[in-house]
Design a protein around this motif. Structure first.
Motif, short mmCIF file in Angstrom:
data_model
loop_
_atom_site.label_atom_id
_atom_site.label_comp_id
_atom_site.label_asym_id
_atom_site.label_seq_id
_atom_site.Cartn_x
_atom_site.Cartn_y
_atom_site.Cartn_z
N LYS A 133 0.83 -1.21 0.00
CA LYS A 133 0.00 0.00 0.00
C LYS A 133 0.86 1.25 0.00
O LYS A 133 0.58 2.20 -0.73
CB LYS A 133 -0.95 0.01 1.20
N ASN A 152 -2.13 -2.24 -15.91
CA ASN A 152 -1.92 -2.65 -14.52
C ASN A 152 -0.88 -3.75 -14.35
O ASN A 152 -0.14 -3.77 -13.37
CB ASN A 152 -3.24 -3.12 -13.90
N GLU A 164 -3.42 -8.74 -8.75
CA GLU A 164 -4.59 -8.78 -7.87
C GLU A 164 -4.43 -7.81 -6.69
O GLU A 164 -5.38 -7.12 -6.32
CB GLU A 164 -4.83 -10.21 -7.34
N SER A 167 -4.94 -4.35 -7.97
CA SER A 167 -6.36 -4.12 -8.20
C SER A 167 -7.09 -3.80 -6.91
O SER A 167 -7.89 -2.85 -6.84
CB SER A 167 -6.98 -5.35 -8.88
N ARG A 168 -6.79 -4.55 -5.84
CA ARG A 168 -7.42 -4.28 -4.54
C ARG A 168 -7.03 -2.90 -4.02
O ARG A 168 -7.87 -2.16 -3.50
CB ARG A 168 -7.01 -5.35 -3.52
N LYS A 170 -6.15 -0.26 -5.75
CA LYS A 170 -6.79 0.78 -6.57
C LYS A 170 -8.25 0.97 -6.19
O LYS A 170 -8.77 2.08 -6.26
CB LYS A 170 -6.67 0.44 -8.06
N LYS A 171 -8.91 -0.11 -5.76
CA LYS A 171 -10.32 -0.04 -5.37
C LYS A 171 -10.52 0.58 -4.01
O LYS A 171 -11.57 1.15 -3.73
CB LYS A 171 -10.96 -1.44 -5.41
N SER A 172 -9.52 0.44 -3.14
CA SER A 172 -9.68 0.94 -1.75
C SER A 172 -9.43 2.42 -1.61
O SER A 172 -8.98 3.09 -2.47
CB SER A 172 -8.78 0.18 -0.80
#
Length: 172
Positions: A133, A152, A164, A167-168, A170-172
């Motif tokens: 992060k 990505n 993966e 992706s997580r 970027k969504k958070s």
């Protein structure tokens, strides 16, 4: 300043590379400097059988295989187009004539080198940070355009994480 460089009278050759085309391959000596007019490229090396992306270039960037450009020796680096890319290239000989032609041009080259050193220091810091992060946040803050220009899977490789995980994040 980059536009001034392009309009300076320095001889630039325009080249097009298709998706996945190589501007430079491992083991070759690269004596060109590139200005990315359109598209994007990745600079990487192979570590055993795995690609290790170390830098990206996209519209408006100057890129160079700096180790080979400065030393005149072969480099392990690859420079590859990610998508159809148009670059302008200048030879080392022409570029050095240009930077030696005025104090202002020499200062411009020094600013490019200083920027590359600072980018490399930031990259090294990124690699020392264990939290995916934190790495993601640092790169997003530093280079938001990267996430619009580069797929990505390449960004994940650059950040040393799985697609993966990226992706997580970027969504958070």
């Amino acid at each position: 300043m980059i536009q001034k460089l392009l309009d300076s009278g320095l001889h630039w050759e325009k080249k097009e590379f298709g998706r996945y085309g190589f501007l430079k391959t491992s083991g070759s000596t690269d004596t060109d400097i590139y200005f990315v007019e359109k598209g994007s490229v990745r600079i990487f090396m192979m570590d055993e059988n795995e690609e290790r992306i170390i830098r990206f270039g996209y519209s408006g960037n100057i890129i160079v295989s700096l180790d080979s450009f400065l030393s005149g020796k072969p480099s392990e680096l690859y420079i590859q187009a990610i998508k159809k890319t148009i670059v302008r290239t200048a030879t080392k000989k022409d570029f050095y004539e240009f930077i030696r032609s005025s104090e202002e041009n020499l200062k411009f080259w020094n600013s490019i080198l200083e920027d590359l050193v600072l980018q490399q220091m930031e990259r090294e810091k990124d690699l020392l940070i264990s939290s995916p992060k934190e790495r993601f946040d640092r790169v997003l803050k530093r280079s938001p355009k990267l996430f619009q220009e580069v797929p990505n899977k390449y960004i994940a490789n650059y950040l040393r994480m799985s697609p993966e995980t990226l992706s997580r994040l970027k969504k958070s």
